[in-house]
Design a protein around this motif. Structure first.
Motif, PDB file in Angstrom:
ATOM      1  N   ILE A  36       9.617 -28.866 -10.684  1.00 40.36           N
ATOM      2  CA  ILE A  36      11.023 -28.580 -10.408  1.00 40.36           C
ATOM      3  C   ILE A  36      11.574 -29.650  -9.469  1.00 40.36           C
ATOM      4  N   ASP A  37      12.915 -29.783  -9.511  1.00 41.07           N
ATOM      5  CA  ASP A  37      13.536 -30.777  -8.627  1.00 41.07           C
ATOM      6  C   ASP A  37      14.009 -30.115  -7.345  1.00 41.07           C
ATOM      7  N   GLU A  38      14.854 -30.846  -6.592  1.00 40.13           N
ATOM      8  CA  GLU A  38      15.304 -30.339  -5.302  1.00 40.13           C
ATOM      9  C   GLU A  38      16.146 -29.069  -5.420  1.00 40.13           C
ATOM     10  N   GLN A  39      16.839 -28.896  -6.584  1.00 38.09           N
ATOM     11  CA  GLN A  39      17.673 -27.706  -6.785  1.00 38.09           C
ATOM     12  C   GLN A  39      16.926 -26.604  -7.559  1.00 38.09           C
ATOM     13  N   ASP A  40      15.607 -26.724  -7.687  1.00 41.94           N
ATOM     14  CA  ASP A  40      14.743 -25.752  -8.366  1.00 41.94           C
ATOM     15  C   ASP A  40      14.940 -25.721  -9.883  1.00 41.94           C
ATOM     16  N   ILE A  58      12.691 -19.817 -18.202  1.00 37.18           N
ATOM     17  CA  ILE A  58      13.841 -20.186 -17.367  1.00 37.18           C
ATOM     18  C   ILE A  58      14.981 -19.207 -17.578  1.00 37.18           C
ATOM     19  N   ASP A  59      15.884 -19.188 -16.586  1.00 37.01           N
ATOM     20  CA  ASP A  59      17.072 -18.343 -16.723  1.00 37.01           C
ATOM     21  C   ASP A  59      18.211 -19.167 -17.321  1.00 37.01           C
ATOM     22  N   GLU A  60      19.434 -18.620 -17.249  1.00 40.25           N
ATOM     23  CA  GLU A  60      20.570 -19.300 -17.852  1.00 40.25           C
ATOM     24  C   GLU A  60      20.894 -20.622 -17.165  1.00 40.25           C
ATOM     25  N   GLU A  61      20.492 -20.753 -15.895  1.00 44.17           N
ATOM     26  CA  GLU A  61      20.752 -21.984 -15.151  1.00 44.17           C
ATOM     27  C   GLU A  61      19.592 -22.981 -15.250  1.00 44.17           C
ATOM     28  N   GLU A  62      18.599 -22.611 -16.079  1.00 46.78           N
ATOM     29  CA  GLU A  62      17.417 -23.444 -16.298  1.00 46.78           C
ATOM     30  C   GLU A  62      16.549 -23.548 -15.045  1.00 46.78           C
ATOM     31  N   LYS A  63      16.569 -22.497 -14.256  1.00 52.08           N
ATOM     32  CA  LYS A  63      15.659 -22.408 -13.124  1.00 52.08           C
ATOM     33  C   LYS A  63      14.451 -21.580 -13.536  1.00 52.08           C
ATOM     34  N   VAL A  64      13.279 -21.936 -13.027  1.00 54.13           N
ATOM     35  CA  VAL A  64      12.039 -21.270 -13.430  1.00 54.13           C
ATOM     36  C   VAL A  64      11.978 -19.867 -12.834  1.00 54.13           C
ATOM     37  N   ILE A  65      11.764 -18.872 -13.714  1.00 54.43           N
ATOM     38  CA  ILE A  65      11.657 -17.484 -13.257  1.00 54.43           C
ATOM     39  C   ILE A  65      10.307 -16.869 -13.628  1.00 54.43           C
ATOM     40  N   GLY A  66       9.519 -17.568 -14.466  1.00 51.84           N
ATOM     41  CA  GLY A  66       8.237 -17.004 -14.861  1.00 51.84           C
ATOM     42  C   GLY A  66       7.426 -17.993 -15.670  1.00 51.84           C
ATOM     43  N   ILE A  67       6.193 -17.580 -15.950  1.00 53.35           N
ATOM     44  CA  ILE A  67       5.293 -18.389 -16.773  1.00 53.35           C
ATOM     45  C   ILE A  67       4.632 -17.477 -17.796  1.00 53.35           C
ATOM     46  N   LEU A  68       4.550 -17.905 -19.050  1.00 53.85           N
ATOM     47  CA  LEU A  68       3.937 -17.119 -20.121  1.00 53.85           C
ATOM     48  C   LEU A  68       2.645 -17.801 -20.536  1.00 53.85           C
ATOM     49  N   THR A  69       1.533 -17.085 -20.417  1.00 50.97           N
ATOM     50  CA  THR A  69       0.232 -17.652 -20.746  1.00 50.97           C
ATOM     51  C   THR A  69      -0.269 -17.113 -22.085  1.00 50.97           C
ATOM     52  N   VAL A  70      -1.354 -17.716 -22.580  1.00 51.49           N
ATOM     53  CA  VAL A  70      -1.976 -17.240 -23.820  1.00 51.49           C
ATOM     54  C   VAL A  70      -2.436 -15.791 -23.661  1.00 51.49           C
ATOM     55  N   ARG A  71      -2.953 -15.488 -22.483  1.00 52.87           N
ATOM     56  CA  ARG A  71      -3.400 -14.112 -22.242  1.00 52.87           C
ATOM     57  C   ARG A  71      -2.236 -13.132 -22.300  1.00 52.87           C
TER      58      ARG A  71
END
Length: 605
Positions: A57-61, A117-130
């Protein structure tokens, strides 16, 4: 690819589609690495968190890329220093998901971890194979549960006492349970796919799906009998998609019974002894829904009785003594075009031969010594525009058989000692517990009269061939006898009912009423136990003669049909190598229906 084909979101229910959304399976607030940190920082973070990738992520997340363990090793092998600064330039090749995306859209992607990511393209989660595998497992579990629910629903439909039919928005039948099938005589397989008006008399169910107006407790005439029905529209996501029709009572008579029960319980109306003529009138107005029993065997007889009542044809009711043949005769009269006339019963075995003609056709004044002044009407005159029931017709003298045949052919009769003929307009219903074909062979019954009477044959099965009805009958007659003698309510223990079910009942319902009446009056306890039964049913079995009744043509046809169906089921199982799902598909039936047939025919699995 197989799973994607199976799970088309457009075909999923609302709850299932939402369950598959990424937001329900992702790991929220994941660890990220920022632009400006080094490769060493990324490696240490991956080792500490035991992960093989990190969102950048960058300075603005905002998400700008992904760094994976593979990329990290590749950079070190290429000679890059561990203090190399992570930049967005080197991480342009990546994919991301939105929270409302389906987990199956990520299944085909070649990544072990995908940022969300959300509508602002900020990271809100991670989806794994599990996470994706957990979603798969949960969804498959839901599919199995749905299939199980469908099986349960199918069993409920088949076991329901009420007739249930489901139509789509075009009025085409989608579901038709066994109770409705028994009542109408149309099999489930023949009913499904046909328009409801082709299967059910006077139905308005096809109008319900047009007007969307529910109807509860309305009267509908089906099979010449007034029925109480519900009609309920079915909605799905605001759209009218079909309707359900239900027979909530077997007939309107049940409503009258409820009304009378309410009167007795809440209005405390004084009981008054009714005149004999009123009792006789009520007795003659027997209806089919008053004949107790829900087994397939008795339901089939009721269905045939309804159909025969529509016509003017002569009906021959056969069956062992005590099976209720006269009750069926009265029921046919009640729902026939002759219901406004009188129901006149003639016991052919109880009238002396010398008086037979005068009893049937009447006599004129002075016809013989002791004749009443003014003469007397015969049974056929009394039954004008009504029904003459010839009980024990096999006992009719040969001479009277000849005269009866002439009356049936010419529709005219003449009083004893009379010179004028009168018109006979009465329906004939005959009954016998004898094998009339055997009587014809012995020369004791006219063959031409037999064929004249046997236009429609109803065979009433003995009680031992419809054991499913025994508990219902016991409950009915136990209550009736207690009320008759004004005694406190009594009940049978489960062991006693089981003993009754396995008893042969050679005297049929007449024997059952006799046994119940003796038990109620002679047993002091409120619960009648198994040990109370022995002396009563043993005496009955020793004294009651066994009457052989040859199966009717309809019964023989049903037996052949059941045997053929059993052979088809066995053949389908053999062709499917024991796979019941495939066997059900070969037979064109639901798997639950197949299980029911396996149990019905005692086919080992």
């Amino acid at each position: 690819m197989l799973m994607e084909g199976l799970i088309d979101n457009e075909n999923l229910g609302l709850g299932q589609a939402e369950l598959l959304q990424v937001k329900h399976w992702m790991t929220p607030n994941p660890h990220c690495i920022r632009i400006g940190q080094t490769l060493q920082d990324a490696g240490e973070m991956m080792n500490r968190l035991n992960v093989d990738s990190l969102p950048i992520i960058d300075e603005q997340d905002y998400l700008v890329g992904m760094i994976t363990l593979r990329k990290l090793l590749s950079s070190i092998l290429k000679g890059q220093d561990k203090d190399t600064i992570i930049s967005r330039i080197s991480n342009r090749n990546y994919v991301s998901l939105k929270r409302d995306d389906s987990i199956f859209s990520a299944a085909a992607l070649p990544y072990s971890q995908i940022p969300v990511i959300d509508e602002e393209e900020k990271v809100i989660g991670i989806l794994t194979v599990r996470d994706i595998n957990d979603g798969y497992s949960r969804f498959i579990h839901m599919l199995k549960q749905k299939e199980h629910s469908a099986d349960v629903l199918q069993i409920i439909l088949e076991r329901a006492y009420e007739g249930i039919v489901v139509v789509d928005k075009f009025g085409m039948i989608m579901e038709f349970n066994e109770a409705y099938s028994r009542f109408t005589g149309v099999s489930r397989e023949d009913a499904i796919g046909r328009h409801v008006t082709e299967v059910i008399d006077n139905t308005h169910l096809h109008l319900t799906v047009k007007t969307a107006t529910p109807e509860r407790g309305v009267i509908q005439r089906i099979q010449c009998q007034d029925m109480v029905v519900h009609r309920i529209p079915i909605w799905d996501k605001g759209e009218l998609v079909g309707a359900i029709g239900m027979l909530i009572f077997e007939g309107v008579t049940e409503v009258y019974k409820l009304y009378e029960s309410l009167q007795r319980n809440y209005m405390h109306v004084e009981r008054k002894e009714q005149p004999l003529t009123v009792k006789l009138e009520e007795d003659s107005r027997m209806t089919l829904d008053q004949i107790v029993g829900t087994s397939p065997e008795i339901s089939e007889v009721k269905r045939l009785a309804r159909r025969s009542a529509r016509t003017l044809a002569t009906v021959l009711i056969t069956g062992e003594s005590g099976t209720g043949k006269e009750m069926f005769a009265k029921s046919i009269h009640h729902i026939s075009p002759f219901s406004n006339g009188r129901f006149i019963s003639v016991n052919c075995g109880a009238i002396p031969e010398a008086l037979f003609e005068s009893e049937l056709f009447g006599y004129e004044e002075g016809a013989f010594t002791g004749a009443s002044k003014g003469g007397k009407q015969g049974k056929f005159e009394l039954a004008h525009n009504g029904t003459v029931f010839l009980d024990e017709v096999a006992e009719m003298p040969i001479m009277m058989q000849t005269k009866l045949l002439r009356v049936l052919q010419e529709k005219e009769a003449e009083r004893v000692g009379g010179i004028q003929k009168y018109r006979v307009n009465a329906r004939i219903i005959a009954a016998t517990n004898r094998n009339l074909k055997e009587r014809v062979r012995e020369g004791l019954f006219r063959e031409d009269l037999f064929y004249r009477l046997n236009i429609i044959e109803l065979f009433v099965p003995p009680l031992r061939e419809r054991r499913q009805d025994i508990p219902i009958l016991l409950s009915y007659y136990l209550k009736a006898v207690c009320e008759k003698y004004d005694l406190p309510k009594k009940s049978f223990s489960p062991q006693a009912i089981a003993a009754f079910i396995h008893y042969e009942w050679q005297g049929n319902i007449r024997e059952m009423v006799n046994v119940v009446e003796r038990l109620v009056t002679l047993v002091d306890s409120q619960t009648i136990e198994e040990h109370h039964l022995h002396r009563f049913i043993k005496e009955e079995s020793e004294t009651q003669p066994v009457t052989y009744q040859q199966p009717s043509l309809m019964e023989t046809a049903r037996d052949l049909g059941r045997q053929k169906e059993k052979e088809l089921v066995i053949r389908a199982l053999r062709d499917a190598l024991g796979n019941k799902k495939k066997a059900a598909e070969l037979l064109g039936i639901h798997r639950t229906t197949l299980y029911q047939k396996l149990k019905k025919y005692n086919i080992p699995v």
